[in-house]
Design an enzyme around this catalytic site. Structure first.
Site, short mmCIF file in Angstrom:
data_model
loop_
_atom_site.label_atom_id
_atom_site.label_comp_id
_atom_site.label_asym_id
_atom_site.label_seq_id
_atom_site.Cartn_x
_atom_site.Cartn_y
_atom_site.Cartn_z
N GLU A 74 1.61 -7.50 5.88
CA GLU A 74 1.63 -6.05 5.69
C GLU A 74 0.22 -5.48 5.57
OE1 GLU A 74 3.32 -8.38 4.14
OE2 GLU A 74 5.23 -7.69 3.36
N CYS A 111 5.16 -8.04 -1.21
CA CYS A 111 4.64 -8.41 -2.53
C CYS A 111 4.03 -7.19 -3.21
CB CYS A 111 3.61 -9.53 -2.40
SG CYS A 111 1.96 -8.96 -1.90
N CYS A 114 0.74 -5.71 -1.68
CA CYS A 114 0.95 -4.91 -0.46
C CYS A 114 1.55 -3.55 -0.81
CB CYS A 114 1.82 -5.66 0.53
SG CYS A 114 0.96 -7.08 1.25
N1 THU Z 1 3.66 -13.10 2.64
C1 THU Z 1 3.50 -12.00 3.44
O1 THU Z 1 2.76 -12.03 4.43
N2 THU Z 1 4.21 -10.90 3.14
C2 THU Z 1 5.14 -10.81 2.15
O2 THU Z 1 5.76 -9.77 1.98
C3 THU Z 1 5.40 -11.96 1.28
C4 THU Z 1 4.50 -13.13 1.46
C5 THU Z 1 2.95 -14.33 3.00
C6 THU Z 1 1.81 -14.71 2.12
C7 THU Z 1 1.74 -16.20 2.36
O3 THU Z 1 1.00 -16.43 3.55
C8 THU Z 1 3.18 -16.60 2.62
O4 THU Z 1 3.86 -15.41 2.98
C9 THU Z 1 3.88 -17.25 1.45
O5 THU Z 1 3.78 -16.48 0.31
#
Ligand code: THU
Length: 159
Positions: A74, A111, A114
């Site tokens: 994101e 998360c 983000c």
């Molecule tokens: N991650 C994202 O890219 N976006 C989210 O909304 C949740 C988590 C990624 C971060 C990390 O590279 C992996 O997912 C595991 O947490």
């Protein structure tokens, strides 16, 4: 003691029920999972951010052996948009994720970091960012980032 409630309204759509523009953005988010660099989590996330003027910026999660250095899909998409089209408001973001078994059945949710980053853009431009969270069982449509991050710290009291 007083109590107050914060209500958020989330719509749950079957993919086919969504307008073509939303389905297209979700498709781009799904495609972006293939560019994820995630040798540590093996969790591939894709994001596609539609701006008010029709431009789309995409991103995927980018990891690093020093774990905190990595960045979520994101923010990868949002920072690319903000760096290349700094004066154009974000309108809608679509997010999709897959693990070793394929795309997640339940919609993936962003998360806290983000949410915080995107909420600041929402506040700065004074317009809500719609959020499309894809799962194979259906899509959550959230009307704004604020809905995902109530009682946010928005920096308004910094002096
Ligand atoms: N991650 C994202 O890219 N976006 C989210 O909304 C949740 C988590 C990624 C971060 C990390 O590279 C992996 O997912 C595991 O947490």
């Amino acid at each position: 003691m007083k109590e107050f409630h914060i209500d958020i309204s989330i719509q749950f759509f079957a993919l086919e029920e969504l307008p073509e523009a939303d389905r297209s953005l979700i498709e781009q988010a799904k495609m972006m999972t293939s560019t994820s660099y995630s040798p540590y989590s093996h969790f591939k996330v894709g994001a596609a951010l539609l701006l008010e003027d029709g431009q789309v910026f995409t991103g995927s999660n980018q990891e690093n052996a020093v774990f905190p250095v990595g960045l979520c899909a994101e923010r990868t998409a949002f920072f690319a948009a903000s760096a290349n089209a700094p004066k154009v408001a974000p309108a809608t973001i679509a997010i999709a994720a897959c693990n070793a078994e394929g795309f997640l059945a339940k919609p993936v949710t962003p998360c806290g970091s983000c949410r915080q980053a995107l909420l600041e853009a929402e506040t700065r431009f004074g317009r809500p960012i719609r959020v499309l969270l894809y799962g194979t069982e259906g899509v959550y449509v959230v009307p704004s980032m604020r809905a995902l991050l109530p009682l946010t710290f928005d920096g308004s009291e910094l002096v």
